[in-house]
Motif scaffolding. Structure first.
Motif, PDB file in Angstrom:
ATOM      1  N   TRP A 171       0.850  -1.203   0.000  1.00 35.74           N
ATOM      2  CA  TRP A 171       0.000   0.000   0.000  1.00 35.74           C
ATOM      3  C   TRP A 171       0.883   1.249   0.000  1.00 35.74           C
ATOM      4  O   TRP A 171       0.638   2.211  -0.745  1.00 35.74           O
ATOM      5  CB  TRP A 171      -0.925  -0.045   1.227  1.00 35.74           C
ATOM      6  N   ILE A 172       1.932   1.222   0.816  1.00 38.80           N
ATOM      7  CA  ILE A 172       2.858   2.363   0.871  1.00 38.80           C
ATOM      8  C   ILE A 172       3.562   2.552  -0.475  1.00 38.80           C
ATOM      9  O   ILE A 172       3.704   3.680  -0.962  1.00 38.80           O
ATOM     10  CB  ILE A 172       3.887   2.164   2.015  1.00 38.80           C
ATOM     11  N   HIS A 173       3.983   1.455  -1.110  1.00 34.61           N
ATOM     12  CA  HIS A 173       4.642   1.561  -2.418  1.00 34.61           C
ATOM     13  C   HIS A 173       3.703   2.174  -3.457  1.00 34.61           C
ATOM     14  O   HIS A 173       4.129   2.948  -4.313  1.00 34.61           O
ATOM     15  CB  HIS A 173       5.107   0.198  -2.926  1.00 34.61           C
ATOM     16  N   ALA A 174       2.436   1.796  -3.398  1.00 33.58           N
ATOM     17  CA  ALA A 174       1.462   2.339  -4.349  1.00 33.58           C
ATOM     18  C   ALA A 174       1.403   3.855  -4.202  1.00 33.58           C
ATOM     19  O   ALA A 174       1.420   4.601  -5.194  1.00 33.58           O
ATOM     20  CB  ALA A 174       0.086   1.717  -4.120  1.00 33.58           C
ATOM     21  N   VAL A 175       1.373   4.326  -2.950  1.00 38.16           N
ATOM     22  CA  VAL A 175       1.359   5.771  -2.711  1.00 38.16           C
ATOM     23  C   VAL A 175       2.664   6.394  -3.195  1.00 38.16           C
ATOM     24  O   VAL A 175       2.675   7.425  -3.866  1.00 38.16           O
ATOM     25  CB  VAL A 175       1.157   6.069  -1.198  1.00 38.16           C
ATOM     26  N   SER A 176       3.781   5.733  -2.879  1.00 35.26           N
ATOM     27  CA  SER A 176       5.086   6.314  -3.205  1.00 35.26           C
ATOM     28  C   SER A 176       5.287   6.437  -4.719  1.00 35.26           C
ATOM     29  O   SER A 176       5.976   7.336  -5.182  1.00 35.26           O
ATOM     30  CB  SER A 176       6.222   5.507  -2.566  1.00 35.26           C
ATOM     31  N   ALA A 177       4.663   5.539  -5.486  1.00 34.05           N
ATOM     32  CA  ALA A 177       4.808   5.620  -6.944  1.00 34.05           C
ATOM     33  C   ALA A 177       4.210   6.923  -7.477  1.00 34.05           C
ATOM     34  O   ALA A 177       4.819   7.607  -8.305  1.00 34.05           O
ATOM     35  CB  ALA A 177       4.145   4.417  -7.599  1.00 34.05           C
TER      36      ALA A 177
END
Ligand code: MN
Ligand code: MN
Length: 506
Positions: A171-177
């Protein structure tokens, strides 16, 4: 290289990629989503590295030892930092201490509340996850060190990899992208991340109550990604869990046991009463015999019936892997319905019974039988309690026993069911189709996951369980893993979900 050979090689590569991608085909989308997917693909090794750092922390909440508590605090601190670096405003909420049965008190790791964006034109989605783990020792039978994330054949082994550090990071990676590409987040995002889930989510419910009109006031949707698909390759969406009501029934003559040579033949024996009581609860086909118990069970609709037909489950394989020769039901649909949408009654044990090997001619003076009923929509817990008590009293009174019987319900957890036509379910379905090229299995869970019901009941918001892990991930067991494919495609899934939520909101 010969150009023809080159073409053959690239055709082969595409084929391999398709095989690697599973049995379904999906194409790389264009536009912003394409860029986001590409970013995630390019950075996948970094994402695996972060998971490795998180798995290395022995954030065990189950064993109340000070050194594990320190690790839990470190884990929550790391997560808070990571969210801050994404630009979130982060609140690490102190939730006090925990009193242990032995008198010891231990601090509870903070619950992290974080938020990114508060644009009133966008929907607000809150993600729940936990960063504590079950205990794991290398000598338990791990093939790799449980706290060193190790990749073997695309499988990332490590404690917490799938439960629940991997999905939280996805979930954090999705935001970071979106952030890395300098793109506006399509939705407002909030996080609630705890470190005591495996120990019964101590302090969480109270915090949710306390933050209902503050942190949660703008939240419209809650997403939990803390369960598994029921397939190795086909994604799933979970829309319900069964509840549970646990009963004890005590039959007592006196506190002391009797000698069967001295008293056998002249007593109403408590154990005989109890066996009759327990034997009156359920028949050999699994049907519960308590009058009225099925009255409030939701009727099966045609729409719901279709959901079971589409589910990817090989019943023979399930039977074999469970080492069960024959289930009560012979079809996939019946098995799933009896696990998910019908109540079940299980008898668990008898306290006070002689359960050692060998012979002992004792007549127990007092015995306690234990059983539970898995509840489904729209059964009402207090009605069930009354029905159970009434039934046991009727059976007991027909025995004309001089013993005393006492029934109590010692635990009650409500079932949870979501509306699958709700916006976030539609958005998740579309996102799954984009990333995995298939419709999800629409599944429920036969066991009780209180967190979904807690959010639904306290906040009255839409709750969805969107799992990333495969059925064979082995949460809580030795060699827990998450597939690299699930972890990376899962990050894409969350990103696609954000965009679909924004589209549906317009
Ligand atoms: Mn979990
Ligand atoms: Mn768990």
């Amino acid at each position: 290289m010969d150009p023809k050979l080159g073409r053959m090689a690239s055709a082969l590569l595409v084929l391999l990629l398709l095989l690697e991608g599973g049995m379904f085909s999906s194409s790389q989308p264009s536009g912003l989503l394409g860029e986001v997917f590409q970013y995630i693909d390019v950075h996948q090794d970094d994402f695996v590295q972060t998971l490795k750092e998180w798995v290395a922390i022995e954030s065990n909440s189950v064993q109340p030892e000070p050194r594990f508590r320190q690790e839990l605090f470190r884990m929550m601190g790391l997560a808070a930092d990571k969210l801050r670096r994404l630009g979130a405003s982060v609140d690490s909420v102190d939730v006090g201490h925990q009193q242990l049965p032995d008198g010891q008190t231990l601090p509870i790791p903070p619950i992290v509340l974080a938020e990114l964006g508060n644009d009133p034109k966008k929907p607000t989605v809150c993600f729940y996850g936990h960063l504590d783990v079950q205990p794991a020792r290398p000598e338990d039978g791990w093939l790799t060190n449980p706290y060193t994330l190790t990749e073997v054949d695309g499988k990332l082994y490590g404690r917490g990899a799938t439960d629940n550090k991997g999905p939280v990071l996805a979930w954090i990676h999705a935001v970071s992208a979106f952030k890395a590409l300098d793109q506006d987040l399509p939705v407002n995002i909030k996080f609630i991340i705890e470190g005591m889930e495996e120990a019964g989510s101590v302090a969480l419910e109270e915090l949710v109550h306390r933050e209902k009109d503050r942190f949660f006031s703008s939240v419209e949707y809650i997403v939990i990604s803390d369960n598994l698909w029921i397939s190795q390759r086909k994604p799933a969406l979970t829309y319900g869990t069964r509840g549970n009501s646990y009963f004890t029934v005590e039959v007592k003559c006196r506190d002391q046991d009797f000698h069967s040579g001295t008293f056998g033949g002249i007593l109403h024996e408590p154990m005989a009463d109890l066996v009759a009581l327990l034997g009156s609860l359920v028949d050999s086909s699994g049907h519960i015999l308590i009058p009225g118990i099925y009255d409030h069970v939701a009727p099966l609709t045609e729409e719901e019936k279709k959901l079971y037909e589409a589910i990817d489950l090989d019943l023979g394989e399930y039977r074999n892997s469970s080492q069960v020769e024959k289930f009560l039901f012979d079809t996939k649909e019946e098995v799933l319905m009896h696990l998910w949408r019908y109540p079940s009654l299980s008898i668990h044990g008898i306290e006070g019974a002689y359960d050692e090997p060998g012979m002992k001619t004792v007549i127990p003076g007092r015995v306690i039988g234990k059983f539970s009923i898995r509840l489904v929509p729209h059964m009402n817990m207090s009605v069930v309690e009354k029905q159970v008590v009434q039934h046991l009293q009727d059976v007991f009174s027909r025995r004309n026993s001089s013993n005393k019987m006492a029934v109590s319900m010692t635990l009650g957890l409500h079932p949870w069911i979501a509306d699958i036509n709700d916006n976030q379910y539609l958005a998740a379905k579309r996102a799954i189709r984009t990333v995995f090229g298939t419709d999800p299995d629409m599944i429920r869970d036969g066991s009780t996951i209180p967190i979904a019901k807690i959010f639904q009941e306290i906040l009255q918001k839409s709750v969805m369980m969107l799992p990333l892990g495969a059925v064979d991930d082995g949460e809580h067991s030795q060699n827990e893993k998450i597939n690299r494919w699930n972890y990376i495609e899962g990050s894409k899934l969350f990103a696609a979900f954000f965009l679909e939520m924004a589209n549906l909101h317009q």
